[in-house]
Motif scaffolding. Structure first.
Motif, PDB file in Angstrom:
ATOM      1  N   LYS A  46       0.819  -1.213   0.000  1.00 24.39           N
ATOM      2  CA  LYS A  46       0.000   0.000   0.000  1.00 24.39           C
ATOM      3  C   LYS A  46       0.855   1.266   0.000  1.00 24.39           C
ATOM      4  N   TYR A  53      -4.097   1.362  -3.572  1.00 28.00           N
ATOM      5  CA  TYR A  53      -4.156   2.785  -3.215  1.00 28.00           C
ATOM      6  C   TYR A  53      -5.519   3.153  -2.631  1.00 28.00           C
ATOM      7  N   THR A  81       3.534  -7.567  -7.814  1.00 28.53           N
ATOM      8  CA  THR A  81       4.528  -6.656  -8.370  1.00 28.53           C
ATOM      9  C   THR A  81       5.554  -7.474  -9.136  1.00 28.53           C
ATOM     10  N   PHE A  91       4.320  -2.259 -10.222  1.00 31.12           N
ATOM     11  CA  PHE A  91       3.067  -3.001 -10.174  1.00 31.12           C
ATOM     12  C   PHE A  91       2.850  -3.634 -11.539  1.00 31.12           C
ATOM     13  N   THR A 137      -3.886  -3.143 -10.115  1.00 31.56           N
ATOM     14  CA  THR A 137      -3.404  -3.599  -8.812  1.00 31.56           C
ATOM     15  C   THR A 137      -2.976  -2.412  -7.962  1.00 31.56           C
ATOM     16  N   GLN A 138      -2.253  -1.484  -8.576  1.00 33.45           N
ATOM     17  CA  GLN A 138      -1.848  -0.276  -7.853  1.00 33.45           C
ATOM     18  C   GLN A 138      -3.074   0.511  -7.392  1.00 33.45           C
ATOM     19  N   GLU A 139      -4.047   0.668  -8.264  1.00 31.32           N
ATOM     20  CA  GLU A 139      -5.242   1.447  -7.928  1.00 31.32           C
ATOM     21  C   GLU A 139      -6.022   0.814  -6.780  1.00 31.32           C
ATOM     22  N   VAL A 165      -1.682  -1.674 -13.620  1.00 26.70           N
ATOM     23  CA  VAL A 165      -2.097  -0.433 -12.968  1.00 26.70           C
ATOM     24  C   VAL A 165      -3.323  -0.649 -12.086  1.00 26.70           C
ATOM     25  N   ARG A 213       3.493   3.726  -9.810  1.00 24.48           N
ATOM     26  CA  ARG A 213       3.525   2.429 -10.512  1.00 24.48           C
ATOM     27  C   ARG A 213       4.917   1.804 -10.411  1.00 24.48           C
ATOM     28  N   SER A 238       2.015   1.717  -3.434  1.00 26.30           N
ATOM     29  CA  SER A 238       0.967   2.198  -4.343  1.00 26.30           C
ATOM     30  C   SER A 238       0.849   3.713  -4.317  1.00 26.30           C
TER      31      SER A 238
END
Length: 222
Positions: free
Chosen positions: A100, A163, A140, A153, A158-160, A156, A107, A103
């Motif tokens: 987290k 986050y 990742t 990541f 997964t990052q969102e 994207v 990215r 994130s």
């Protein structure tokens, strides 16, 4: 990194991806039960990322594709968002925090920055171990090896998801800490990071820094 957009897979392409992924997991080509194929392909609807995440999710749970009884008792998450969130929830606390914090950085992120921004995670070696786990479960991927040790990541989305799982106040505080880290560690080349500083402080609650770097980034762009 290079991002490649994939079109929706045909049923044949989806089945091939499933077989390749299972071969990666188990080390050899295996006969894949038709019911398992149907379960994955119908839920993913041809989305290759969704297919991979379903298979990763089942692997996280330790599910054997040949175990029909176990598969029958699994209720797959109903969306790619909820699927990724379920995968994150299966991590331990420190691994979740690492993901987290990363994130919020972006990215693409350095292991050293994750540790520098959130030292509560413990020693740098511990953060590196958490990142190795995130890499192993394919949330990742390693972008550059040591000494840089940069990760990204894989998708994207997964990052969102990571986050957006953070409360707003926590995200704002982390953005401010990231801005402070950049100022403290890249002082001699700070002009190269004005846009990044403007982005992070703009998402923080530090109004003075927000105004300062939005102004500087705007002037530099002229």
């Amino acid at each position: 990194f290079t991002e490649i957009e994939l079109e929706e897979f045909t049923p044949e392409e989806a089945e091939r991806l499933i077989r390749l992924k299972l071969e990666q997991f188990f080390g050899e080509e295996t006969d894949t039960p038709a019911d398992f194929m149907d379960m994955v392909t119908q839920r993913a609807a041809g989305n290759p990322f969704y297919i991979e995440e379903i298979l990763n999710y089942l692997k996280d749970l330790g599910v054997d594709p040949h175990d029909a009884e176990r598969l029958a008792g699994i209720d797959l998450p109903t969306s790619i968002y909820s699927l990724i969130l379920s995968r994150i929830d299966q991590l331990n606390e420190h691994q979740q925090i690492t993901l987290k914090v990363a994130s919020v950085i972006g990215r693409l992120f350095r292991a050293a920055m994750v540790w520098g921004v959130y030292p509560e995670l413990g020693e740098l070696s511990g953060v590196q171990n958490y990142l190795e786990v995130l890499n192993a479960v394919e949330l990742t991927a390693l972008d550059k090896p040591e000494p840089e040790l940069v990760y990204l990541f894989k998708h994207v989305v997964t990052q969102e998801v990571a986050y957006e799982s953070l409360p707003y106040a926590t995200r704002a505080a982390l953005h401010e800490q990231i801005g402070g880290y950049i100022e403290a560690n890249y002082g001699e080349t700070l002009d190269q990071y004005l846009d990044l500083l403007a982005l992070h402080y703009d998402r923080s609650e530090n109004e003075d820094k927000k105004r300062e770097y939005l102004r500087k980034a705007g002037e530099a762009a002229q």
